[in-house]
Design a protein around this motif. Structure first.
Motif, PDB file in Angstrom:
ATOM      1  N   GLU A   1       0.805  -1.222   0.000  1.00  0.00           N
ATOM      2  CA  GLU A   1       0.000   0.000   0.000  1.00  0.00           C
ATOM      3  C   GLU A   1       0.840   1.275   0.000  1.00  0.00           C
ATOM      4  O   GLU A   1       0.377   2.304  -0.478  1.00  0.00           O
ATOM      5  CB  GLU A   1      -0.939   0.028   1.222  1.00  0.00           C
ATOM      6  N   THR A   2       2.042   1.227   0.583  1.00  0.00           N
ATOM      7  CA  THR A   2       2.816   2.468   0.695  1.00  0.00           C
ATOM      8  C   THR A   2       4.018   2.532  -0.236  1.00  0.00           C
ATOM      9  O   THR A   2       4.505   3.624  -0.510  1.00  0.00           O
ATOM     10  CB  THR A   2       3.325   2.689   2.142  1.00  0.00           C
ATOM     11  N   LEU A   3       4.515   1.391  -0.698  1.00  0.00           N
ATOM     12  CA  LEU A   3       5.718   1.431  -1.540  1.00  0.00           C
ATOM     13  C   LEU A   3       5.467   0.972  -2.973  1.00  0.00           C
ATOM     14  O   LEU A   3       6.274   1.258  -3.856  1.00  0.00           O
ATOM     15  CB  LEU A   3       6.817   0.538  -0.941  1.00  0.00           C
ATOM     16  N   GLU A   4       4.403   0.229  -3.199  1.00  0.00           N
ATOM     17  CA  GLU A   4       4.162  -0.294  -4.541  1.00  0.00           C
ATOM     18  C   GLU A   4       3.018   0.437  -5.229  1.00  0.00           C
ATOM     19  O   GLU A   4       3.215   1.100  -6.241  1.00  0.00           O
ATOM     20  CB  GLU A   4       3.864  -1.802  -4.484  1.00  0.00           C
ATOM     21  N   ARG A   5       1.805   0.289  -4.688  1.00  0.00           N
ATOM     22  CA  ARG A   5       0.644   0.801  -5.408  1.00  0.00           C
ATOM     23  C   ARG A   5       0.715   2.303  -5.697  1.00  0.00           C
ATOM     24  O   ARG A   5       0.433   2.730  -6.814  1.00  0.00           O
ATOM     25  CB  ARG A   5      -0.638   0.448  -4.663  1.00  0.00           C
ATOM     26  N   PRO A   6       1.106   3.131  -4.709  1.00  0.00           N
ATOM     27  CA  PRO A   6       1.104   4.569  -4.999  1.00  0.00           C
ATOM     28  C   PRO A   6       2.178   4.988  -5.998  1.00  0.00           C
ATOM     29  O   PRO A   6       2.162   6.120  -6.471  1.00  0.00           O
ATOM     30  CB  PRO A   6       1.358   5.218  -3.634  1.00  0.00           C
ATOM     31  N   LEU A   7       3.115   4.094  -6.283  1.00  0.00           N
ATOM     32  CA  LEU A   7       4.186   4.456  -7.217  1.00  0.00           C
ATOM     33  C   LEU A   7       3.710   4.381  -8.668  1.00  0.00           C
ATOM     34  O   LEU A   7       4.301   5.006  -9.556  1.00  0.00           O
ATOM     35  CB  LEU A   7       5.390   3.526  -6.986  1.00  0.00           C
ATOM     36  N   ILE A   8       2.652   3.619  -8.910  1.00  0.00           N
ATOM     37  CA  ILE A   8       2.216   3.401 -10.304  1.00  0.00           C
ATOM     38  C   ILE A   8       1.978   4.720 -11.039  1.00  0.00           C
ATOM     39  O   ILE A   8       2.581   4.956 -12.089  1.00  0.00           O
ATOM     40  CB  ILE A   8       0.947   2.525 -10.365  1.00  0.00           C
ATOM     41  N   PRO A   9       1.115   5.603 -10.506  1.00  0.00           N
ATOM     42  CA  PRO A   9       0.868   6.840 -11.256  1.00  0.00           C
ATOM     43  C   PRO A   9       2.099   7.733 -11.345  1.00  0.00           C
ATOM     44  O   PRO A   9       2.259   8.462 -12.325  1.00  0.00           O
ATOM     45  CB  PRO A   9      -0.256   7.523 -10.470  1.00  0.00           C
ATOM     46  N   VAL A  10       2.969   7.664 -10.338  1.00  0.00           N
ATOM     47  CA  VAL A  10       4.177   8.499 -10.354  1.00  0.00           C
ATOM     48  C   VAL A  10       5.088   8.067 -11.502  1.00  0.00           C
ATOM     49  O   VAL A  10       5.564   8.887 -12.290  1.00  0.00           O
ATOM     50  CB  VAL A  10       4.916   8.399  -9.004  1.00  0.00           C
ATOM     51  N   LEU A  11       5.313   6.761 -11.604  1.00  0.00           N
ATOM     52  CA  LEU A  11       6.162   6.254 -12.681  1.00  0.00           C
ATOM     53  C   LEU A  11       5.510   6.493 -14.041  1.00  0.00           C
ATOM     54  O   LEU A  11       6.185   6.852 -15.011  1.00  0.00           O
ATOM     55  CB  LEU A  11       6.436   4.757 -12.489  1.00  0.00           C
ATOM     56  N   ALA A  12       4.204   6.285 -14.098  1.00  0.00           N
ATOM     57  CA  ALA A  12       3.515   6.468 -15.380  1.00  0.00           C
ATOM     58  C   ALA A  12       3.724   7.896 -15.880  1.00  0.00           C
ATOM     59  O   ALA A  12       3.999   8.112 -17.068  1.00  0.00           O
ATOM     60  CB  ALA A  12       2.016   6.171 -15.218  1.00  0.00           C
ATOM     61  N   LYS A  13       3.631   8.847 -14.969  1.00  0.00           N
ATOM     62  CA  LYS A  13       3.808  10.245 -15.395  1.00  0.00           C
ATOM     63  C   LYS A  13       5.248  10.505 -15.827  1.00  0.00           C
ATOM     64  O   LYS A  13       5.487  11.149 -16.851  1.00  0.00           O
ATOM     65  CB  LYS A  13       3.417  11.190 -14.259  1.00  0.00           C
ATOM     66  N   MET A  14       6.209  10.011 -15.058  1.00  0.00           N
ATOM     67  CA  MET A  14       7.615  10.210 -15.439  1.00  0.00           C
ATOM     68  C   MET A  14       7.880   9.637 -16.823  1.00  0.00           C
ATOM     69  O   MET A  14       8.552  10.256 -17.656  1.00  0.00           O
ATOM     70  CB  MET A  14       8.541   9.523 -14.424  1.00  0.00           C
TER      71      MET A  14
END
Length: 933
Positions: free
Chosen positions: A531-544
């Motif tokens: 919940e804190t290290l994997e899932r929230p990273l998806i949109p961040v990486l997608a934008k980068m």
DNA sequence: GACATCACG
DNA sequence: GACGTACGTGATGTCC
């Protein structure tokens, strides 16, 4: 059944539903329904609170009428008054959102009225009802501790803090606000509210506000007579901010005159229907509560089967895969029932089919959906028609497909609905495809990331692997559909009839994996990691990835030409020195030249029988002969040209003029990410010639590139986890850590330090992180093995905690089969029990993983927070290189961006972990990446 | 497709 | 006592 008119002697209870939900959510661990993994912690807590409430409703004070009032999702009339109202509220947690509708269902199951009104907050409904109750001569109790409701107290209206079981009457309000209920909004207008983002008057809090209101009578008089105030600053604020204060009052003032389509009489207390209530509780699989409620109602508790009732009765093991059962959706009429199903359940597994693998280029071909195991559909959208004379299809669309735009218009509200969980395997891919269609998918679950959190180190996390291992099912291979090599076709050329089972099955598999993994996350205690290290990273990486980085083609092209020329010259020299032409790029041929034909010493054959010709060997030979030195030069240029200056040009996107890498979130076992197509995490930097390639990475005009990197993060983490006081102190004192190590080890003062001694100490420091061995250090430093072992022994003497840490880590791995980072990420170590050389590998990997993995977790946390940290700036985060983040920002905002990003990075471990060693971030800027680094 | 080599942290 | 060894990645070219 006729309703009792509400009047004197009646007592209305109004329950603040949102307060119940959030209290329940935060009071309980993230429980999931056993059968399918649906998050139900908040629903469970909510039901418990309702049950306790109902149980306590006896005696003369019991209500005659009751309702639970909810906030309707979306904007309210207050947002029209002030667009920043409640703007700093974080969005509801993703595992809470699907529970909102269930709390309504729960309320109705208890046979309690359940009310919400679009465009209004629950507070307004409660205000209107409380006023109506008061005017009718009855009593009203508002069950909430929200201070915004205190303005309603009086004239038979009271509040009840259910947690503390404390009634709040007029005196209670005066205690809280310093004024009576009728003046509460005046005080709130002045004091503002940081939680709801009500501005109020800057510098004035509740105490001062109450003082002023009591002195002047009310807000209007105060503002009219503001010039009489003695304190100059306060006077000026009230005069200058009058508009803002008046607007704040309209924000906090509740609406007592809402037009409601029901009356209090409709809210009459009713007994629950045992069948409905127990049925709901059983469906939620609340075993204890079902039983307790059944006892209370004098009923037999319904059995909670392992295979549950209702919409979620299907679980994966019960349903064999049936490729013929999948549906093809060819029209809006056929799609609508699927959307209804999705809305009813609150989740859907989604998979997209596209014309290739590069998300920035490919076209959407079709979408598959799955709502329960075995129930999946495929929506073909842009498949090409087969042409009679052309096996690979024509340019015309195949018949029997709904228009792409229609499908997307229908699916967009579902994909963007915060209450519907979208489940995918590698959702970043699909989210990027949808993003290019103007659809922002949220919230998302990703079975690949769930597996990474659960099984990191055990196996890869591709769909085929997961399906075979956890569903005992081999998915339809894609190869036969697309073919291989030159004759390969893209998915839009695949006949729809072939695409249906393939595509729908992927969604089916994904949903089954989700049902399987979701409860296991909690059981394996890796929910927090997910919940804190994997899932929230998806949109961040997608934008980068979608932003990409600008790369100058001309710079690369010029370099390629220069390299080619130099290589040709070197090749001629090499052939002359060898006495005959050969392929310099062939290690096999080179080995034969060097060791067989030229008879140089030191030829060692590897496992395949070929001579080893690695850089270290050629470097040794270079002292004796010119040829190996030239080959080394040639190889360096060859590498730079083929891997970088040539290949990078091919990766410049035709539309954006930028290079878009893809990050592999599950690429490394330790928690690190990997970058591919192209790999932007291994752009040369160590050699001068190589570093110049970074000059081709540039910002847009008027912008600069910023590089922020953690200084010595792994050694700092080592100092913390192994508890090495000397290291911690050295970092606290800001010492050169390698020089300090050298000083300790070789008894040299920092003043007398030579670069050579420092270099050796640096190698030892890194060796420690890698799980040092005498052999490895000896090879790295090119010193005798005995000497290297001596260094290591001395290191362990000087820093005894290191050995303890290493031994303890290996022991932990042997006992548990995994090691952990400070943030709870598990890295499995299945080889730790192996015999022979593999045991050595596994040991060193086990020692390294918590250190490398903790550092990886830290920067992930920084990246997840970064969008908020730089939201107020025109900056973009472009790249991550393990301990470095690269940004692009207009020149004017450079300093602010550095400050904001540095703060986010240096504090990234907080508050989950408090490191004994501070994290330090160095920043650089420039007109290209070489300058910024 | 396996292997060797080499680019990065 | 011998094993063969620094940790974690991805891309490229050769060779079978």
């Amino acid at each position: 059944m006729s309703n009792t008119e509400f009047g004197k002697g009646c007592h209305l209870h109004l329950i603040d539903g949102s307060a119940f939900i959030f209290r329940a959510y935060h009071a309980l661990p993230p429980l999931t329904r056993k059968s399918d993994g649906l998050p139900i912690g908040a629903v469970a807590g909510f039901c418990n609170m309702l049950q306790r409430y109902v149980e306590g409703n006896t005696g003369p004070d019991a209500p005659t009428h009751v309702a639970v009032i909810f906030d309707h999702s979306g904007k309210t009339f207050r947002n029209d008054l002030y667009d920043l109202y409640k703007a700093n509220r974080p969005p509801a947690p993703e595992d809470l959102r699907p529970q909102f509708p269930l709390t309504r269902t729960a309320t109705r199951a208890f046979n309690i009225a359940c009310k919400e009104v679009e465009g209004f907050e629950a507070d307004d409904i409660m205000a209107t009802l409380a006023c109506q109750a008061r005017d009718a001569g009855g009593r009203c109790t508002i069950i909430s501790s929200d201070k915004d409701l205190m303005q309603l107290v009086g004239g038979g209206v009271e509040m009840l803090d259910a947690m503390k079981n404390k009634r709040i009457d007029r005196d209670g309000v005066i205690e809280k606000f310093g004024v009576g209920p009728e003046r509460v909004v005046d005080v709130q207008a002045l004091a503002g509210d940081s939680v709801d983002n009500v501005p109020g008057a800057p510098g004035i809090g509740i105490k001062t506000a109450a003082l002023l209101i009591n002195e002047y009578g009310d807000l209007e008089s105060l503002l009219d007579r503001a010039s009489e105030i003695k304190q100059p600053k306060r006077r000026q604020t009230l005069i200058d901010k009058r508009k803002q204060i008046e607007m704040s009052k309209t924000l906090v003032q509740l609406d007592c005159n809402m037009a409601l389509d029901f009356t209090i009489a409709d809210l009459e207390v009713r007994d629950p229907d045992p069948e409905v209530l127990l049925g709901f509780l059983a469906e939620m699989e609340f075993r204890t509560l079902t039983k307790r409620m059944a006892d209370q109602l004098g009923q037999e508790a319904p059995a909670i089967a392992e295979a549950p009732a209702g919409v979620i009765e299907v679980i994966a093991e019960d349903v064999p895969f049936d490729r013929d059962a999948y549906t093809c959706v060819r029209s809006a009429d056929e799609l609508q029932p699927w959307i209804d199903q999705i809305r009813q359940r609150g989740w859907v597994a989604v998979d997209t089919e596209t014309t290739g693998l590069d998300e920035m280029v490919v076209d959407l071909v079709g979408i598959s959906l799955c709502v329960e195991p075995g129930t999946a559909c495929y929506i073909p959208l842009t498949h090409r028609a087969a042409a009679a004379d052309d096996l690979f299809g024509s340019d015309d669309l195949a018949k029997g497909q709904m228009p792409l735009t229609t499908a997307l218009e229908m699916l967009k509200p579902v994909l963007e609905d915060p209450a519907i969980m979208k489940i995918g395997q590698n959702m970043k891919y699909d989210a990027k495809i949808f993003a290019r269609q103007g659809i922002t998918v949220a919230p998302m679950d990703d079975t690949m990331l769930m597996s990474y959190a659960l099984h990191g180190g055990l196996h890869n996390h591709g769909m085929d692997t997961l399906s075979e291992r956890y569903l005992d099912h081999t998915p339809i291979p894609i190869k036969p559909l697309l073919g291989t090599g030159k004759s390969a076709i893209t998915f839009d050329k695949v006949p729809v009839s072939d695409a249906i089972p393939y595509a729908a099955e992927d969604a089916d598999i994904t949903l089954r994996l989700w049902q399987l993994f979701k409860p296991r996350l909690h059981q394996a205690k890796v929910s927090t990691v997910y919940e804190t290290l994997e899932r929230p990273l998806i949109p961040v990486l997608a934008k980068m990835e979608m932003d990409g980085i600008k790369v100058d083609r001309d710079t690369l092209s010029r370099m390629s030409n220069a390299f080619a020329q130099k290589m040709a010259e070197l090749e001629a020299d090499i052939h002359a020195l060898a006495g005959r032409p050969f392929n310099v790029g062939s290690p096999k041929q080179l080995g034969e030249i060097l060791f067989d034909e030229m008879g140089l010493e030191g030829g060692k054959k590897g496992k395949t029988g070929a001579y080893a010709t690695g850089a270290d060997i050629l470097e040794d030979l270079a002292t004796e002969h010119d040829l190996p030195a030239r080959v080394l030069d040639w190889r360096q240029l060859s590498k730079l040209k083929s891997t970088y200056t040539d290949a990078l040009q091919d990766h410049i996107n035709a539309d954006t003029g930028r290079v878009h890498t893809s990050y592999l979130q599950t690429g490394a076992n330790t928690g690190r990410m990997a970058s591919k197509d192209p790999n932007l995490q291994n752009i040369p930097v160590r050699s001068e010639e190589g570093r110049r390639i970074r000059e081709a990475f540039i910002p847009e005009p008027g912008n600069v590139l910023l590089s922020l990197d953690y200084s010595q993060i792994e050694l700092r983490i080592l100092a913390h986890v192994a508890g090495i006081d000397a290291l911690k102190q050295a970092f606290a004192d800001g010492l050169d850590i390698h020089a300090m190590t050298a000083s300790e080890m070789f008894d040299v003062s920092l003043d007398e330090m030579t670069p050579e001694i420092r270099r050796q100490a640096k190698a030892i420091n890194f060796g420690v992180i890698y799980g040092i061995s005498g052999f490895g250090l000896a090879r790295n430093l090119r010193i005798p093995r005995a000497e290297a072992q001596g260094f290591i022994n001395r290191y362990f003497e000087r820093f005894p905690g290191i050995r303890t840490y290493m031994d303890a880590t290996v022991e932990f791995a042997k006992e548990h089969g995994y090691v952990q980072t400070l943030f709870g990420r598990k890295i499995h170590t299945p080889e730790i029990a192996a015999k022979g050389p593999r045991a050595g590998f596994a040991k060193r990997a086990a020692i390294n993983a918590p250190i490398q993995g903790t550092a990886a977790d830290v920067i992930r946390r920084a990246m997840i927070r970064m969008p908020d940290a730089i939201a107020h700036l025109p900056a973009r985060m472009l790249l991550q290189v393990h301990d470095e983040l690269l940004f692009e920002v207009p020149e004017a905002s450079v300093e602010e961006t550095i400050a904001a990003a540095r703060t986010a990075m240096e504090n990234a471990a907080d508050p989950a972990v408090h490191l004994d060693v501070k994290l330090i971030v160095d920043a650089g800027r420039g007109a290209n990446w070489a300058e910024a680094h």
